[in-house]
Design a protein around this motif. Structure first.
Motif, short mmCIF file in Angstrom:
data_model
loop_
_atom_site.label_atom_id
_atom_site.label_comp_id
_atom_site.label_asym_id
_atom_site.label_seq_id
_atom_site.Cartn_x
_atom_site.Cartn_y
_atom_site.Cartn_z
N LEU A 88 0.89 -1.31 -0.01
CA LEU A 88 -0.11 -0.07 0.04
C LEU A 88 0.67 1.23 0.23
CD1 LEU A 88 -2.66 1.35 0.09
CD2 LEU A 88 -2.53 1.21 2.72
N THR A 89 2.01 1.09 0.86
CA THR A 89 3.06 2.32 1.07
C THR A 89 3.60 2.69 -0.62
OG1 THR A 89 4.50 1.56 1.97
CG2 THR A 89 3.02 2.18 3.44
N ILE A 90 3.99 1.72 -1.11
CA ILE A 90 4.66 1.82 -2.51
C ILE A 90 3.58 2.23 -3.52
CG2 ILE A 90 5.52 0.29 -4.37
CD1 ILE A 90 6.98 -1.50 -2.44
N PHE A 91 2.14 1.94 -3.46
CA PHE A 91 1.38 2.35 -4.34
C PHE A 91 1.03 3.81 -3.98
CE2 PHE A 91 -3.41 3.37 -4.71
CZ PHE A 91 -3.42 3.18 -6.15
N THR A 92 1.04 4.21 -2.70
CA THR A 92 0.89 5.80 -2.36
C THR A 92 1.99 6.58 -2.91
OG1 THR A 92 1.68 5.49 -0.18
CG2 THR A 92 -0.47 5.22 -0.38
N CYS A 93 3.21 6.15 -3.39
CA CYS A 93 4.18 6.63 -3.89
C CYS A 93 3.89 7.47 -5.28
CB CYS A 93 5.48 6.05 -3.90
SG CYS A 93 6.19 5.47 -2.35
N PHE A 94 2.78 6.52 -5.93
CA PHE A 94 2.44 7.29 -7.17
C PHE A 94 1.16 8.47 -6.91
CE2 PHE A 94 3.63 2.98 -8.03
CZ PHE A 94 4.66 3.23 -8.87
N SER A 122 6.50 -3.32 15.90
CA SER A 122 6.16 -3.52 14.44
C SER A 122 4.46 -3.14 14.29
CB SER A 122 6.56 -5.02 13.95
OG SER A 122 6.16 -5.41 12.88
N ARG A 123 3.91 -3.55 15.08
CA ARG A 123 2.35 -3.48 14.99
C ARG A 123 1.92 -2.04 15.09
NH1 ARG A 123 0.08 -7.72 17.58
NH2 ARG A 123 1.06 -6.87 19.48
N ARG A 124 2.57 -1.35 15.81
CA ARG A 124 2.30 0.13 16.02
C ARG A 124 2.93 0.93 14.93
NH1 ARG A 124 5.80 3.73 17.47
NH2 ARG A 124 7.18 2.28 18.30
N LEU A 125 4.05 0.44 14.46
CA LEU A 125 4.39 1.16 13.18
C LEU A 125 3.95 0.72 11.93
CD1 LEU A 125 8.33 0.86 13.91
CD2 LEU A 125 7.05 3.02 13.92
N GLY A 126 3.34 -0.29 11.80
CA GLY A 126 2.40 -0.90 10.63
C GLY A 126 0.95 -0.14 10.70
N ARG A 127 0.53 0.02 11.82
CA ARG A 127 -0.73 0.72 12.02
C ARG A 127 -0.36 2.49 11.44
NH1 ARG A 127 -1.90 0.88 17.51
NH2 ARG A 127 -1.89 -1.43 17.19
N ASN A 128 0.70 2.90 11.92
CA ASN A 128 1.13 4.39 11.43
C ASN A 128 1.13 4.26 10.12
OD1 ASN A 128 0.80 5.33 14.11
ND2 ASN A 128 3.09 5.22 14.42
N ALA A 129 2.03 3.54 9.62
CA ALA A 129 2.10 3.35 8.16
C ALA A 129 0.74 3.38 7.29
CB ALA A 129 3.02 2.09 7.67
N LEU A 130 -0.52 2.64 7.87
CA LEU A 130 -1.53 2.54 7.28
C LEU A 130 -2.26 3.99 7.59
CD1 LEU A 130 -4.06 0.65 6.14
CD2 LEU A 130 -4.65 0.48 8.36
N TYR A 131 -2.22 4.59 8.55
CA TYR A 131 -2.87 5.85 8.61
C TYR A 131 -2.22 6.89 7.78
CZ TYR A 131 -4.99 3.65 12.64
OH TYR A 131 -5.78 3.01 13.67
N VAL A 132 -0.97 6.76 7.45
CA VAL A 132 -0.15 7.91 6.87
C VAL A 132 -0.54 7.57 5.41
CG1 VAL A 132 2.02 8.84 6.14
CG2 VAL A 132 1.33 8.36 8.68
N ALA A 133 -0.65 6.23 5.01
CA ALA A 133 -0.73 5.86 3.50
C ALA A 133 -2.42 6.30 3.33
CB ALA A 133 -0.66 4.52 3.33
N VAL A 134 -3.20 6.09 4.00
CA VAL A 134 -4.51 6.63 3.67
C VAL A 134 -4.74 8.07 3.52
CG1 VAL A 134 -6.99 6.54 4.53
CG2 VAL A 134 -5.64 4.32 4.60
N SER A 145 -2.39 9.93 2.73
CA SER A 145 -1.46 10.33 1.42
C SER A 145 -2.57 9.93 0.54
CB SER A 145 -0.40 9.55 1.37
OG SER A 145 0.09 9.60 -0.04
N ILE A 146 -3.17 9.07 0.45
CA ILE A 146 -4.20 8.78 -0.85
C ILE A 146 -5.28 9.96 -0.92
CG2 ILE A 146 -6.08 7.14 -1.62
CD1 ILE A 146 -4.19 4.83 -0.42
N ILE A 147 -5.65 10.40 0.10
CA ILE A 147 -6.74 11.12 0.37
C ILE A 147 -6.36 12.71 -0.11
CG2 ILE A 147 -8.25 12.51 1.95
CD1 ILE A 147 -8.59 9.85 3.39
N ILE A 148 -5.07 12.93 0.37
CA ILE A 148 -4.38 14.36 0.04
C ILE A 148 -4.22 14.29 -1.44
CG2 ILE A 148 -2.26 15.77 0.28
CD1 ILE A 148 -2.31 14.65 3.26
N GLY A 149 -3.60 12.92 -2.32
CA GLY A 149 -3.43 12.83 -3.46
C GLY A 149 -4.63 13.16 -4.43
N LEU A 150 -5.90 12.66 -3.84
CA LEU A 150 -7.14 12.62 -4.68
C LEU A 150 -7.55 14.07 -4.61
CD1 LEU A 150 -8.70 9.34 -3.73
CD2 LEU A 150 -7.79 10.05 -5.82
#
Length: 110
Positions: free
Chosen positions: A40-46, A75-87, A89-94
């Protein structure tokens, strides 16, 4: 006699066997599955929100590193943060794409 007992306790504490119960480690089983959201985070790089995308990618990579080191809660905490920031990023990009399209197609040529 007391000296022999003391030497065996020192040897056990130096080898770590007194503080580490090997049977409890073997009985724990496999570690929990990882959720780093790397795809997901690699996808958000676009998306056109570049500073936010990079932060999401860094959180995802840090989540994988924590998992490899055995820090499953981190790992679980950082993964959750990665999810929130990726979402985010998608919203800001849209939003950026939408605003750019609106400005482009509603601009009047004089």
């Amino acid at each position: 006699m007391a000296l022999d007992v003391l030497n065996s306790q020192v040897k056990n504490s130096l080898s770590g066997s007194a503080f580490l119960d090997r049977r409890s480690i073997e009985e724990q089983g496999p570690p929990p599955p990882i959720r780093s959201y790397l795809c997901l985070t690699i996808f958000t790089c676009f998306c056109p929100a570049y500073p936010v995308n990079i932060v999401a990618l860094i959180f995802s990579i840090m989540s994988r590193k924590s998992y490899e080191q055995g820090d499953y809660d981190g790992s679980r905490r950082l993964g959750r943060n990665a999810l929130y920031v990726a979402v985010a990023s998608i919203i800001i990009g849209l939003l950026i794409i939408t605003i750019t399209c609106i400005v482009h197609f509603t601009a009047m040529d004089f």
